[in-house]
Structures are given as structure tokens and as C-alpha cells.
Enzyme design. Structure first.
Site, PDB file in Angstrom:
ATOM      1  N   ASP A 120       0.788  -1.115   0.100  1.00 15.57           N
ATOM      2  CA  ASP A 120      -0.031  -0.072  -0.022  1.00 15.57           C
ATOM      3  C   ASP A 120       1.086   1.282  -0.227  1.00 15.57           C
ATOM      4  O   ASP A 120       0.554   2.246  -0.766  1.00 15.57           O
ATOM      5  CB  ASP A 120      -0.944   0.321   1.367  1.00 15.57           C
ATOM      6  CG  ASP A 120      -1.955  -1.103   1.205  1.00 15.57           C
ATOM      7  OD1 ASP A 120      -2.204  -1.466  -0.062  1.00 15.57           O
ATOM      8  OD2 ASP A 120      -2.497  -1.392   2.013  1.00 15.57           O
TER       9      ASP A 120
ATOM     10  N   GLU B  98      -9.602 -29.258 -20.192  1.00 16.90           N
ATOM     11  CA  GLU B  98      -9.361 -28.255 -19.275  1.00 16.90           C
ATOM     12  C   GLU B  98     -10.909 -28.014 -18.571  1.00 16.90           C
ATOM     13  O   GLU B  98     -11.881 -28.510 -18.881  1.00 16.90           O
ATOM     14  CB  GLU B  98      -9.348 -27.008 -20.059  1.00 16.90           C
ATOM     15  CG  GLU B  98      -7.978 -26.745 -20.844  1.00 16.90           C
ATOM     16  CD  GLU B  98      -8.093 -25.651 -21.791  1.00 16.90           C
ATOM     17  OE1 GLU B  98      -8.089 -24.548 -21.493  1.00 16.90           O
ATOM     18  OE2 GLU B  98      -7.709 -26.008 -22.978  1.00 16.90           O
TER      19      GLU B  98
ATOM     20  N   LYS C  61     -13.951 -26.224 -17.639  1.00 15.69           N
ATOM     21  CA  LYS C  61     -14.784 -25.043 -18.049  1.00 15.69           C
ATOM     22  C   LYS C  61     -15.609 -24.357 -16.828  1.00 15.69           C
ATOM     23  O   LYS C  61     -16.589 -24.474 -16.311  1.00 15.69           O
ATOM     24  CB  LYS C  61     -16.246 -25.800 -18.784  1.00 15.69           C
ATOM     25  CG  LYS C  61     -16.872 -24.862 -19.618  1.00 15.69           C
ATOM     26  CD  LYS C  61     -17.877 -25.761 -20.618  1.00 15.69           C
ATOM     27  CE  LYS C  61     -18.340 -24.601 -21.631  1.00 15.69           C
ATOM     28  NZ  LYS C  61     -19.139 -23.559 -20.896  1.00 15.69           N
TER      29      LYS C  61
ATOM     30  N   ASP D  19     -17.367 -21.278 -14.860  1.00  8.25           N
ATOM     31  CA  ASP D  19     -18.784 -20.737 -15.055  1.00  8.25           C
ATOM     32  C   ASP D  19     -18.767 -19.109 -14.717  1.00  8.25           C
ATOM     33  O   ASP D  19     -18.561 -18.964 -13.806  1.00  8.25           O
ATOM     34  CB  ASP D  19     -19.717 -21.404 -14.086  1.00  8.25           C
ATOM     35  CG  ASP D  19     -21.072 -21.354 -14.696  1.00  8.25           C
ATOM     36  OD1 ASP D  19     -21.290 -20.557 -15.766  1.00  8.25           O
ATOM     37  OD2 ASP D  19     -21.940 -21.794 -13.864  1.00  8.25           O
TER      38      ASP D  19
ATOM     39  N   GLU E 167     -11.980 -16.378 -19.263  1.00  8.97           N
ATOM     40  CA  GLU E 167     -13.269 -16.374 -18.541  1.00  8.97           C
ATOM     41  C   GLU E 167     -13.225 -15.539 -17.256  1.00  8.97           C
ATOM     42  O   GLU E 167     -12.144 -15.784 -16.521  1.00  8.97           O
ATOM     43  CB  GLU E 167     -13.766 -17.938 -18.021  1.00  8.97           C
ATOM     44  CG  GLU E 167     -15.316 -18.031 -17.782  1.00  8.97           C
ATOM     45  CD  GLU E 167     -16.048 -17.988 -18.909  1.00  8.97           C
ATOM     46  OE1 GLU E 167     -15.924 -18.095 -20.179  1.00  8.97           O
ATOM     47  OE2 GLU E 167     -17.408 -18.394 -18.857  1.00  8.97           O
TER      48      GLU E 167
ATOM     49  N   TYR F 217      -7.337 -19.119 -21.413  1.00 11.43           N
ATOM     50  CA  TYR F 217      -7.206 -20.438 -21.975  1.00 11.43           C
ATOM     51  C   TYR F 217      -6.815 -20.306 -23.469  1.00 11.43           C
ATOM     52  O   TYR F 217      -6.626 -21.269 -24.287  1.00 11.43           O
ATOM     53  CB  TYR F 217      -8.219 -21.404 -21.780  1.00 11.43           C
ATOM     54  CG  TYR F 217      -9.587 -20.522 -22.029  1.00 11.43           C
ATOM     55  CD1 TYR F 217      -9.965 -20.423 -23.422  1.00 11.43           C
ATOM     56  CD2 TYR F 217     -10.714 -20.389 -21.092  1.00 11.43           C
ATOM     57  CE1 TYR F 217     -11.117 -19.886 -23.867  1.00 11.43           C
ATOM     58  CE2 TYR F 217     -11.679 -19.610 -21.388  1.00 11.43           C
ATOM     59  CZ  TYR F 217     -12.001 -19.178 -22.543  1.00 11.43           C
ATOM     60  OH  TYR F 217     -13.275 -19.016 -23.053  1.00 11.43           O
TER      61      TYR F 217
ATOM     62  N   LYS G  99     -20.798 -31.340 -20.696  1.00 12.35           N
ATOM     63  CA  LYS G  99     -21.391 -30.595 -19.366  1.00 12.35           C
ATOM     64  C   LYS G  99     -21.582 -31.723 -18.268  1.00 12.35           C
ATOM     65  O   LYS G  99     -22.102 -32.699 -18.696  1.00 12.35           O
ATOM     66  CB  LYS G  99     -22.639 -30.109 -20.038  1.00 12.35           C
ATOM     67  CG  LYS G  99     -22.393 -28.956 -21.000  1.00 12.35           C
ATOM     68  CD  LYS G  99     -21.955 -27.543 -20.489  1.00 12.35           C
ATOM     69  CE  LYS G  99     -22.485 -26.372 -21.284  1.00 12.35           C
ATOM     70  NZ  LYS G  99     -22.961 -25.385 -20.413  1.00 12.35           N
TER      71      LYS G  99
ATOM     72  N   CYS H  10     -57.087 -20.628 -30.749  1.00  9.79           N
ATOM     73  CA  CYS H  10     -56.191 -19.811 -30.447  1.00  9.79           C
ATOM     74  C   CYS H  10     -56.542 -19.223 -29.241  1.00  9.79           C
ATOM     75  O   CYS H  10     -57.610 -18.402 -29.091  1.00  9.79           O
ATOM     76  CB  CYS H  10     -55.874 -18.965 -31.719  1.00  9.79           C
ATOM     77  SG  CYS H  10     -54.653 -17.595 -31.254  1.00  9.79           S
TER      78      CYS H  10
ATOM     79  N   CYS I 235     -56.843 -15.296 -30.320  1.00  8.86           N
ATOM     80  CA  CYS I 235     -57.910 -14.777 -31.313  1.00  8.86           C
ATOM     81  C   CYS I 235     -59.149 -15.925 -31.527  1.00  8.86           C
ATOM     82  O   CYS I 235     -59.914 -15.535 -32.389  1.00  8.86           O
ATOM     83  CB  CYS I 235     -57.416 -14.373 -32.669  1.00  8.86           C
ATOM     84  SG  CYS I 235     -56.744 -15.506 -33.544  1.00  8.86           S
TER      85      CYS I 235
ATOM     86  N   CYS J  43     -51.934 -21.084 -35.414  1.00 13.80           N
ATOM     87  CA  CYS J  43     -53.269 -20.331 -35.415  1.00 13.80           C
ATOM     88  C   CYS J  43     -53.033 -19.982 -36.904  1.00 13.80           C
ATOM     89  O   CYS J  43     -52.125 -19.131 -37.236  1.00 13.80           O
ATOM     90  CB  CYS J  43     -53.210 -19.083 -34.573  1.00 13.80           C
ATOM     91  SG  CYS J  43     -54.254 -17.992 -34.824  1.00 13.80           S
TER      92      CYS J  43
ATOM     93  N   CYS K 266     -54.259 -11.830 -35.635  1.00 17.92           N
ATOM     94  CA  CYS K 266     -53.820 -12.459 -34.314  1.00 17.92           C
ATOM     95  C   CYS K 266     -52.847 -11.791 -33.500  1.00 17.92           C
ATOM     96  O   CYS K 266     -51.804 -11.662 -34.161  1.00 17.92           O
ATOM     97  CB  CYS K 266     -53.467 -13.900 -34.478  1.00 17.92           C
ATOM     98  SG  CYS K 266     -53.055 -14.790 -32.912  1.00 17.92           S
TER      99      CYS K 266
END
Length: 685
Positions: A58, A133, A135, A137, A192, A244, A331, A425, A428, A443, A449
Site C-alpha cells: 500500500d 480443461e 469449463k 462458469d 473467462e 485459455y 457438461k 387460439c 384470437c 393459428c 392475431c
DNA sequence: TTGCCTCGAGATCA
DNA sequence: CTCGAGGCAA
């Protein structure tokens, strides 16, 4: 966390001492302090191994701050003092990515991953090596370094362009402001930004003390932090960066593994969890290890990334429209939660498709509260046999979109009846229709609509189409209900006096809206075409059509046959396009838009030559004279075409070093001309 | 689909 | 100051 407090008195003493004892010029002193602080910062935040006390750190920082204040002309944009932030950004300008930021293909099971590995091994025949590697988040980012100095930090955005968040990025301590060692003239580092769990809890504890709502999850908090306008606030969030990938010209590495080492040596934080794998077993062991081990990590990961290691093999595999073929994400199994299905409502999209939506008893799942989940169509409802009042299992997979995966029959109320898909629908009341071979109900009331009308306009103004600033779904609904806008072209008739009386629209908002509408006239033809919302004409198809039919009149006159002759345009698309333009009201609307000044003519660069007309090319092996991107451009600019595999349609195979199976196959075919890179270049000279 | 940040609008209070 | 729209990221 390190606290950067210090007293002014001590600072002054140090300053005096520095000058008195060493006879340094302020410039020299600044240089030394900068270097020292950079080093300590690196030791503390990247190596987690501080070599001086926080107090000493500091003191040095304060001294540097004082010097920079006194001699502002000597202050560097990448000075360690900038870490504490202070710059306030009003809005983040958009920056084009020099190298596109691709996404990753996801896989969710061993089988899918094995399929990928087999595909890879088919195209690249020898000595495959993979890097596995974690992943992380968080939020992806791209950093630009010029001569070793941090020059830009950009969000991923749509992969082509993102937001300039440089001032915020500078406050992240594990991102070097200056690279260590020899640095190339220009390079881009990808990684990331994450918020470690401890930091997340710390922020929430502070927020609680201040009486603020706690944040829900680290990922959204990290992502949100990057978009704060006051960089001093960002500096208070203990964000971290894990890098990465590095891109640029003439970089001193030839594989992902070497690239990670380069990153580490350049001063980035690169976790040593990455592993070089040669066999399927090693890859699966790695996955299994971290599937369990992730619970003990100080940050969240949502899977594993597997990359083919050597660049020449990566190049051989190339890219799809969205992602590299040489990498895949695995995943981890999605979290699940049990909750009650309260009600099924039905939504009508811009195409008229009616989608059933499950309204759930809110339940906490993977850091978010899930209340709604799409049930997609009648078939899915029948297949799951979900009923109102059922207790269901919800999952939030890699797609982010929550999904109902199962029904708990034990908890089904006795009187629960089968769900009857609606016949009319909900908006409508028109009788719904179901086309042969399609699972969706539609529809058919296109022009009467409300959600279809609003949906078409929303699509037109959306980011990928006209990207009209400061108009969203709610504003469109307001315009529609006020009877101001019934079709796309009505937007261009809006006047200030029409909008000002509307609720919530002050002068400022109205001005922004009108400016956005005016600016939209500059959008290129392919965006306009995409914006029209012709069925099956997405971004890619719109671009292809524009290439083949460079103005709207040519496109409108094209027969189905002519349309189908375009690469990647099949019968379904061709039919949809001709049907759209056959409608008188569509042609009238387009005439109106053209009159308003929208772009209905493509602007292209002329080809340099036509010498490669009718020729097809494929590049294989490790190229040394040019990159694959450059090769593609050269071929196309000279009238040739690139194909993706060795078939009888391939006329020329350009081989680099280590050419493998493709060369072999071409030789077997015997009809393919084999060229070296030099021979190829000679062709187009 | 949800969470986070920012902005403009309108309410509330001095 | 609070609310809701809009944009963005995964």
C-alpha cells in the site's frame, strides 16, 4: 482481500526519502515503483504467493499515486494505480473482434463424446492428442495486448463484436496490464471472468449489512459486474480471470498445450488442472475426477472442455458456422429439482405456432428460481403424460432453458385428467391447424392475431435484424394497442406527436425511439431480409440469398427452381420464399419500405478475378504460406469454391505438411489435382 | 429462462 | 426514491 490503506504522513516521508537518498528523477522513480508493484501484484494475485506485506504494498502504491498526481504527464494508462478504478464509462462502445469468438458444441453423455472423438479420429489420422480443461462458469472475454500492454478488454457479444469494457477489466488484479517476457506486437487472449465462491459470499455479506438484496449466483454477479459504469465499484468485486487461448500472428507455439504454458509465462492465471490426454480412457478419467472434485474447487465449473492439441490438426478439422470441430464441451449432469405443475398456458409466436408453457411452483435450481418451462408441443405433453397438479422433475441443462424431464406418478392427484391440447387460439379464438408431419399447432389467422402481428414487428426490430435501440417488446405492444403499428412498415410513419401521449414515454425516450428507427435504414440488405421474418429464412439463409440475388427485385422474381439452385437452399425454403412474395400485401409493404430508404440492394466487393471459376478446393495438412481463412478468401475472391471433403466434386487438393487421410483418398480417387501451397499461389497470381 | 445493470418516468418529500 | 423496460450473458 488486500486493503489498500495508508497514511499520508508516511507516504510523504517515503517520497522525501526516495528523492533524497537516491537522486532519482520522478520518471525513474515512477518506473521502478510501477515495476515493483506489477511484480508484487503478480505474486499476490496470480501466484497466490505474496512476498511483501499488504502494508508495504500500500505504501508503494500511495507513493506512485502521489507521483502520478504531481506529474500527470508521466501517468500510464496501464499503471498499477488504475487497478482501483475511478474511470466512469457512460456507455460501452462496440468493438469488432479481430478473431471471431466461437462457441463450443456441448455434449452431455459419454456416448456423445465418444461419437465426437471417433469423428475427430476419422479426419485426423495420426497421433491424436487432446487437452482437457475445466469449463469455468463465468463470462467470456477477449483481451487485446499491443506490444505487451493491455489495450482492450471486450465482452464476447455475438462472437463477431462485443462491448469495450477495458476500464473495468483493468481493475481485475489477475489480468496483467503489462505482459511478462517477450510479447508479440499484437495478440488477443481469451478467457473467462469468474467470481470465486468466497468472494461471492463476501459480497453478499456486505450487501446484507447494507440492507441490500443478496445476489443469486456468482456467474450472473460476475457478468453483471463487468457492465458497471463505475470502475471503482468493479474494483471492489473480487473477480478473477482464467485465460485459455491466445490468438495473433506469428505466435511462438504450435499447440493448445504450449499455448497454455505461454499464457502462464506471460503472467496470466492459468490453473494447472489442465491435462494432456492421449486416450479415451484418460479423457474419461479426467471428467470423472472433476465431476467429483469440482465440489471442492473454490469456484464453479459447469463441465470440461476437450480440445485437439496440435494446431495443424485443429486446422485440419476446421470450423462449423458456429464452433470449432476440434473442441467440445462436456457438461456435467444438470441439477434437478422437484416442484408442482400449477397450470399450462399457451403462447402464440410470430409464426403462429402455439407453444404450451408449464407454470410451476417456484423452485430454486442451480442458482436461479424456476417458474416456467416450455413443453414445446402436444407430442411432448402426451409423451410425458404431464397433468395439472402433477409433481414434476425440472432440470436446467447446458441450454440454460429449464426442462421438465419426468413426472412423479406417486404424487399425482387422483382426479388429475389428461391434458387436452387447446383447439382454438388463446388470443384470437381461431381454430388451430396442424400441418402434416409437424408436431406444432398453428393459428392460421396471420393478419388478425395480435401476438403474431406483434411478434413479427418484434422480430424486425430485434438485434440480429434492424437492431433498433430503445424499443422492446413492451413498447411494440403499446404501439399496437394504440393502433399505431400493425405491420413492419408502419414503424416508419411514427411521429413524435403520436408517441408523446403514450404512457411512460417522455421526450427523451421518444427521441431515442425515432432515432433508432431512422438509423435502421442503414442496415444492410441481408438484415432487412432476415427482419421480414420469412419462414425458414434465418440469418444464414438471408445472407446466402442476398449473395445469389443481390437486390430485392431479383429475389422477388426468382422461381422456386432458381432459388433451389442456390447452395444450401432446398425446396422447403424456396417454397416459403416464393409464397411470401406472392402475397400482394407483402409486396406493397416492401415497396413502402423501399420508399422509406431501407437497403434492398447488396453491397459486395467485386471478385479480383474469375480464374478459379468452376474450380473446387480443399486444403489439408499444416499450411505454412497462409492460414485457412486466407486460403478461403483467396479462392472465393478468384471465383472458386471451397468444399469440405474429398469427393468426386473436388478438383484440387492443396496439401501442406503432414497431410493424411485426405491426401490418401484423393490419390485413390485419381481425379483430384494435388497442389502444394506454392503451386496454389501461382494459380491465382 | 433468469439475474444483473442501467435508464427514464413518475411519485414523494422537502 | 422506486418501478419497470431494455439489453446482455449464459
Amino acid at each position: 482481500m488486500k486493503t489498500h490503506h495508508g497514511s499520508n504522513k508516511i507516504k510523504r516521508n517515503l517520497l522525501t526519502c526516495a528523492f533524497n537518498c537516491s537522486f532519482m528523477t520522478p520518471e525513474e522513480r515512477i518506473k521502478i515503483l510501477t515495476q515493483e508493484l506489477q511484480e508484487h501484484n503478480y505474486n499476490y494475485y496470480v501466484l497466490d504467493n505474496p512476498t511483501i506485506s499488504d502494508y508495504e504494498f500500500d505504501m508503494k502504491l500511495k507513493e506512485l499515486q502521489a507521483l502520478e498526481e504531481k506529474y500527470p504527464q508521466l501517468a500510464d494508462a496501464n499503471s498499477p494505480t488504475r487497478r482501483v478504478g475511478g474511470d466512469v464509462t457512460k456507455n460501452f462502445p462496440t468493438i469488432q473482434h479481430t478473431y471471431r469468438m466461437y462457441s463450443l458444441v456441448n455434449s452431455y453423455s459419454r456416448e456423445e463424446l465418444v461419437e465426437w472423438i471417433e469423428r475427430v479420429e476419422k479426419s485426423v489420422d495420426e497421433n491424436l492428442e487432446y487437452v482437457c480443461e475445466l469449463k469455468f462458469d463465468g463470462a467470456s472475454i477477449s483481451l487485446k495486448y499491443i506490444n505487451g500492454q493491455l489495450a482492450e478488454g471486450v465482452t464476447r457479444g455475438d462472437g463477431y463484436q462485443g462491448d469495450d469494457i477495458t476500464t473495468n477489466v483493468r481493475t481485475i488484479r489477475s489480468i496483467p496490464l503489462k505482459l511478462r517476457g517477450d510479447a508479440p506486437e499484437e495478440m488477443y487472449v481469451r478467457g473467462e471472468i469468474i467470481l470465486p465462491l468466497e468472494g461471492f459470499q463476501q459480497i453478499n455479506a456486505e450487501r446484507e449489512e447494507l440492507g441490500l438484496e443478496p445476489f443469486m449466483n456468482p456467474r450472473n454477479t460476475a457478468s453483471g459486474s463487468l457492465k458497471m459504469q463505475d470502475s471503482a465499484e468493479v474494483a471492489k468485486r473480487p473477480l478473477q480471470a482464467f485465460m485459455y487461448a491466445v490468438q495473433g500472428k506469428d505466435l511462438p507455439f504450435e499447440s493448445q498445450w504450449e499455448m497454455l504454458a505461454f499464457c502462464r509465462n506471460a503472467g496470466f492465471k492459468v490453473p494447472d488442472s489442465a491435462k494432456l490426454c492421449k486416450t479415451q480412457k484418460e479423457i474419461f478419467d479426467f471428467i470423472e475426477h472433476w465431476d467429483k472434485g469440482r465440489l471442492n474447487l473454490p469456484y464453479e465449473i459447469d463441465g470440461i472442455v476437450i480440445k485437439v492439441n496440435p494446431f495443424y490438426q485443429q486446422n485440419e478439422l476446421g470450423y462449423t458456422a458456429k464452433a470449432p470441430r476440434w473442441a467440445i464441451a462436456y457438461k456435467f449432469k444438470a441439477e434437478q429439482a422437484q416442484t408442482k405443475l400449477n397450470e399450462i398456458t399457451y403462447q402464440v409466436g410470430r409464426t403462429g405456432a402455439v407453444t404450451p408453457v408449464a407454470n410451476l411452483e417456484p423452485v430454486l435450481l442451480a442458482g436461479t428460481t424456476v417458474k416456467r418451462a416450455s413443453l414445446h408441443n402436444a407430442d411432448i405433453i402426451a409423451q410425458l403424460d404431464v397433468r395439472i397438479g402433477d409433481t414434476v422433475m425440472v432440470e436446467k441443462g447446458g441450454e440454460i432453458i429449464p426442462k421438465i424431464v419426468d413426472v412423479n406418478l406417486d404424487l399425482r392427484p387422483k382426479d388429475a385428467e389428461k391434458v387436452e391440447f387447446i383447439k382454438h387460439c388463446p388470443e384470437c379464438n381461431t381454430a388451430l391447424v396442424r400441418h402434416e408431419g409437424e408436431s406444432a399447432y398453428y393459428c392460421p389467422n396471420e393478419d388478425g392475431c395480435p401476438p403474431q402481428i406483434k411478434g413479427r414487428i418484434e422480430h424486425f426490430i430485434s438485434r440480429k435484424a434492424m437492431d433498433m435501440d430503445s424499443i422492446g417488446a413492451e413498447t411494440i405492444a403499446q404501439f399496437y394497442e394504440a393502433g399505431l403499428v400493425n405491420k413492419i412498415s408502419d414503424l416508419y410513419d411514427l411521429r413524435q406527436e403520436d408517441l408523446l401521449p403514450l404512457e411512460r414515454l417522455g421526450e427523451k425516450s421518444v427521441q431515442n425511439i425515432l432515432e433508432g428507427i431512422e438509423a435502421s435504414k442503414q442496415n444492410p440488405f441481408h438484415k432487412v431480409l432476415y427482419g421480414l421474418g420469412i419462414r425458414y429464412v434465418g440469418e444464414t439463409v438471408a445472407k446466402k440469398l442476398v449473395r445469389a440475388f443481390p437486390n430485392i427485385h431479383l429475389l422477388m422474381q426468382a422461381t422456386e427452381e432458381e432459388l433451389e439452385s442456390v447452395d444450401a437452399i432446398g425446396g422447403r425454403i424456396a417454397n416459403s420464399v416464393t409464397e411470401y412474395f406472392a402475397k400482394e400485401e407483402h409486396r406493397e409493404m416492401i415497396a413502402k419500405l423501399e420508399k422509406e430508404g431501407l437497403q434492398f440492394e447488396a453491397e459486395f466487393e467485386e471478385n479480383i478475378s474469375e480464374v478459379l471459376n468452376g474450380e473446387t478446393f480443399l486444403f489439408t495438412g499444416k499450411l505454412s504460406e497462409f492460414t485457412r481463412e486466407e486460403a478461403k478468401e483467396m479462392v472465393e475472391k478468384n471465383g472458386g469454391k471451397i468444399v469440405s471433403s474429398v469427393t468426386k466434386n473436388l478438383k484440387n487438393l492443396v496439401v501442406g505438411e503432414n497431410a493424411g487421410s485426405k491426401l490418401k483418398k484423393a490419390n485413390e480417387l485419381g481425379t483430384v489435382k494435388i497442389l502444394t501451397e506454392k503451386e496454389f499461389l501461382a494459380l491465382i497470381k
